[in-house]
Design a protein around this motif. Sequence first.
Motif, mmCIF file in Angstrom:
data_model
loop_
_atom_site.group_PDB
_atom_site.id
_atom_site.type_symbol
_atom_site.label_atom_id
_atom_site.label_comp_id
_atom_site.label_asym_id
_atom_site.label_seq_id
_atom_site.Cartn_x
_atom_site.Cartn_y
_atom_site.Cartn_z
ATOM 1 N N PRO A 78 15.929 23.336 51.466
ATOM 2 C CA PRO A 78 15.903 22.244 52.731
ATOM 3 C C PRO A 78 16.633 21.230 52.718
ATOM 4 O O PRO A 78 16.761 20.665 53.890
ATOM 5 C CB PRO A 78 14.227 22.019 52.564
ATOM 6 N N HIS A 79 16.973 20.679 51.715
ATOM 7 C CA HIS A 79 17.780 19.500 51.866
ATOM 8 C C HIS A 79 19.423 19.994 51.988
ATOM 9 O O HIS A 79 20.281 19.004 52.240
ATOM 10 C CB HIS A 79 17.801 18.664 50.520
ATOM 11 N N GLY A 80 19.786 21.165 52.207
ATOM 12 C CA GLY A 80 21.142 21.851 52.396
ATOM 13 C C GLY A 80 22.095 21.168 51.501
ATOM 14 O O GLY A 80 23.242 20.677 51.776
ATOM 15 N N ARG A 81 21.639 21.214 50.134
ATOM 16 C CA ARG A 81 22.614 20.758 48.946
ATOM 17 C C ARG A 81 23.245 22.024 48.655
ATOM 18 O O ARG A 81 24.532 21.717 47.950
ATOM 19 C CB ARG A 81 21.720 20.659 47.982
ATOM 20 N N PHE A 82 23.219 23.330 49.050
ATOM 21 C CA PHE A 82 24.185 24.342 48.457
ATOM 22 C C PHE A 82 24.584 25.241 49.836
ATOM 23 O O PHE A 82 24.027 25.103 50.920
ATOM 24 C CB PHE A 82 23.384 25.509 47.760
ATOM 25 N N SER A 83 25.830 25.729 49.547
ATOM 26 C CA SER A 83 26.334 26.747 50.504
ATOM 27 C C SER A 83 26.594 28.044 49.849
ATOM 28 O O SER A 83 26.766 27.927 48.581
ATOM 29 C CB SER A 83 27.462 26.087 51.227
ATOM 30 N N ILE A 84 26.826 29.053 50.516
ATOM 31 C CA ILE A 84 27.108 30.296 49.884
ATOM 32 C C ILE A 84 27.976 30.922 50.786
ATOM 33 O O ILE A 84 28.219 31.154 52.074
ATOM 34 C CB ILE A 84 25.720 31.490 49.965
ATOM 35 N N ASP A 85 29.124 31.627 50.001
ATOM 36 C CA ASP A 85 30.177 32.376 50.682
ATOM 37 C C ASP A 85 29.534 33.675 51.162
ATOM 38 O O ASP A 85 28.896 34.392 50.654
ATOM 39 C CB ASP A 85 31.357 32.482 49.648
ATOM 40 N N PRO A 86 29.439 33.756 52.622
ATOM 41 C CA PRO A 86 28.978 35.254 53.258
ATOM 42 C C PRO A 86 29.778 36.541 52.811
ATOM 43 O O PRO A 86 28.920 37.257 52.871
ATOM 44 C CB PRO A 86 28.978 34.772 54.887
ATOM 45 N N GLN A 87 30.907 36.356 52.505
ATOM 46 C CA GLN A 87 31.344 37.566 52.082
ATOM 47 C C GLN A 87 31.584 37.845 50.655
ATOM 48 O O GLN A 87 31.129 39.066 50.045
ATOM 49 C CB GLN A 87 33.048 37.492 52.729
ATOM 50 N N PHE A 88 31.664 36.960 49.835
ATOM 51 C CA PHE A 88 31.787 37.225 48.513
ATOM 52 C C PHE A 88 30.324 36.809 47.512
ATOM 53 O O PHE A 88 30.173 37.097 46.527
ATOM 54 C CB PHE A 88 33.016 36.200 47.639
ATOM 55 N N GLY A 89 29.698 35.920 48.199
ATOM 56 C CA GLY A 89 28.232 35.584 47.546
ATOM 57 C C GLY A 89 28.316 34.607 46.615
ATOM 58 O O GLY A 89 27.651 34.447 45.901
ATOM 59 N N ILE A 90 29.507 33.733 46.970
ATOM 60 C CA ILE A 90 29.478 32.533 45.941
ATOM 61 C C ILE A 90 29.049 31.568 46.312
ATOM 62 O O ILE A 90 28.975 30.998 47.294
ATOM 63 C CB ILE A 90 31.072 32.243 45.664
ATOM 64 N N ILE A 91 27.735 30.919 45.402
ATOM 65 C CA ILE A 91 26.960 29.652 46.039
ATOM 66 C C ILE A 91 28.054 28.454 45.496
ATOM 67 O O ILE A 91 28.245 28.229 44.148
ATOM 68 C CB ILE A 91 25.816 29.843 45.263
ATOM 69 N N HIS A 92 28.025 27.548 46.310
ATOM 70 C CA HIS A 92 28.680 26.235 46.294
ATOM 71 C C HIS A 92 27.623 25.140 46.386
ATOM 72 O O HIS A 92 26.645 25.329 47.362
ATOM 73 C CB HIS A 92 29.838 26.054 46.966
ATOM 74 N N THR A 93 27.980 24.101 45.817
ATOM 75 C CA THR A 93 26.930 22.471 46.041
ATOM 76 C C THR A 93 27.914 22.030 47.212
ATOM 77 O O THR A 93 28.991 21.945 47.222
ATOM 78 C CB THR A 93 26.985 21.722 44.689
ATOM 79 N N LYS A 94 26.934 21.382 48.064
ATOM 80 C CA LYS A 94 27.368 20.773 49.181
ATOM 81 C C LYS A 94 27.010 19.054 49.087
ATOM 82 O O LYS A 94 27.889 18.645 49.513
ATOM 83 C CB LYS A 94 26.535 21.203 50.636
ATOM 84 N N LYS A 95 26.089 18.872 48.146
ATOM 85 C CA LYS A 95 25.572 17.412 47.947
ATOM 86 C C LYS A 95 25.539 17.171 46.469
ATOM 87 O O LYS A 95 25.369 17.995 45.520
ATOM 88 C CB LYS A 95 24.373 17.040 48.717
ATOM 89 N N GLN A 96 25.396 15.882 46.112
ATOM 90 C CA GLN A 96 25.224 15.629 44.640
ATOM 91 C C GLN A 96 23.888 15.807 44.247
ATOM 92 O O GLN A 96 22.760 15.539 44.927
ATOM 93 C CB GLN A 96 25.259 14.016 44.524
ATOM 94 N N LEU A 97 23.705 16.521 43.176
ATOM 95 C CA LEU A 97 22.465 16.821 42.508
ATOM 96 C C LEU A 97 21.894 15.767 41.908
ATOM 97 O O LEU A 97 22.728 15.125 41.096
ATOM 98 C CB LEU A 97 22.528 18.264 41.923
ATOM 99 N N ASP A 98 20.580 15.969 41.574
ATOM 100 C CA ASP A 98 20.016 14.697 40.888
ATOM 101 C C ASP A 98 18.835 15.614 39.814
ATOM 102 O O ASP A 98 17.912 15.961 40.434
ATOM 103 C CB ASP A 98 19.350 13.697 41.830
#
Length: 603
Positions: free
Chosen positions: A2-22
């Motif tokens: 809900p906080h939009g801290r992650f993103s995923i590559d739609p083709q390859f399924g690789i998850i990335h962080t979008k924000k600083q995690l705590d």
Amino acid sequence: DPHGRFSIDPQFGIIHTKKQLDHETQSVVVLTIQSQLGNSPVYSSTQVNISVTDVNDNPPLFLTKSDKVTISHTQPPGTAVYIAHAEDKDSGLNGAIKYSIASKQSNAFSIDPSLGVVNLTRTVFADKQQEYTLHIAAEDCGSPPLTSWLMLTAVKIVILDINDNSPSFTSLPVSYVMEDVEVGFPVHRIIAEDPDEGRNGQVTYHILSGNENKAFALDKITGILTTAQLLDREIQECYSLTMMALDDGNPALSAMQVLTIIVLDVNDERPIFLRQLYETAVHENQDPGEFVIKVEAVDRDAGLNSLLQYEILPGTGYEKFRMNSDSGEVRTTASLDRETQEVYSIKGNSCHDLGSPARSSTAQLYLTVLDENDHNPLFAKTQYQTSVREDLEEGSAILDIFASDEDDGLNGEVTYSLIDDTFGAFAIDSVTGSLVTTKALDRETKSQYTFRVVASDCSTRLPRSTTVRVAVHIDDVNDNDPIFLQNPVRAFVPAETAVNETVATVRAEDMDLGPNGAVVYSLMTAKTVFQINTKTGDIILQEPLSSKDFSTQLLVMASDQGIPPRTATAMVIIFTEECEEEISFSHSLYEARVPENSAAGGH
């Protein structure tokens, strides 16, 4: 997500962080992943659990930024007095906390590094340090570790006081004050300290004893001691006041101190001679420097104010004396002569102190010069002479002899005596000097007496004396009858004797002098042919004899010229040669009584 801290590559399924995690905000993230093949309406999903690994990015934090604890100083060592608590959001070792006292101002406390419990390491006293501030550090166990501080104003440990200390005097136990200060003058400030706190350390001051005459007043709060009445060092020089310092604890504790107040002298007293009149005596003729007297004065002041100097002020007779300025001894500067001046009354005996300004007083010295027998008696005349009648009665005073002696007392008291033989005719009164007869005088025996009178003083040691010559002339008194050298007188007269011829001569002598001894002659026989020369006694024939056998008896009287005259008679027998018979008187003694008023020529 809900906080939009992650993103995923739609083709390859690789998850990335979008924000600083705590990790402290969310340590685990569960993502639901949905997949779609092409444009197929069929979907499939799966869950991806992501654990956020802790990084030591949070320092420990104390729950309170300031704290204060109060403890009694009766707590024993080892007592827990405070618990420090900090939290670290990290986990694991990164969140494990260790406690320490970072700044040790005192060794009175220790801390448990794991629990944060602050313990007493020794007994603490509020009178020594009322509060302590601890710098407590909280450090995690991360690598590197992070630390948090609790500052000075955050943790304060206050020690509660109990009244276990008595006041202690810090002011000096002695004070000095001049005796001329006014009432209300501050003499001394009493200071006592009490290390207790609050009312336990509040001190009041009190005078317990030594102020019975109410000489001083004390402010019980400030401890200032002031004069309550005028002081007089000569009445009381030192005061010993028992002072009490009392705290306000319950029960109250106190301390005592004896405060000595020394009253310093002011030159407010003049010297006072022990006597206002000093009387003494000194012998005359003593060498200069003879001790006369010691005068003494006292001054109730102290120090230089009481040190005295003596002197004789200029005045009558002062030059004959000198005074020792320190001792007050008076001595002569010259030999004194009582006969010149017997009494010295010196009014200027002065004494002054060495104060500033100096005070002084005077006394009188009355000096009597005692006599020494240094003068001989002195007669009023160089010689005495007098004349007295020889008929003076025995014991008659004939001359007053006087001698004076300038000396005094027995030395000047004169007595008289005779030192030559007066043949028993005179004596002198030893006290009055009156010369008196001691027997009947007879000029015809001794007509003049010459002798010496000695005047002696009555000194008991070495009497002195002087002599004077006295001549007493005895004046004649008609006390002797004429005496015929021959009686009767016989005279042979020739019948042819011529007229005016001296036929006989009678001689009479009178031992008296002057008229008293001057003899005149007269015939007492009436109707005779003879006449007598009144001065020579020659009997002279005045008429021729009547016959050849003539004879007659003549009564001749010899008289002196005294008053009254004295007389004597003689018989003269005259006869011629034819008449040589013996003639004799019918009586050997004729006596007659003649009335004193008988007329001249009476038979």
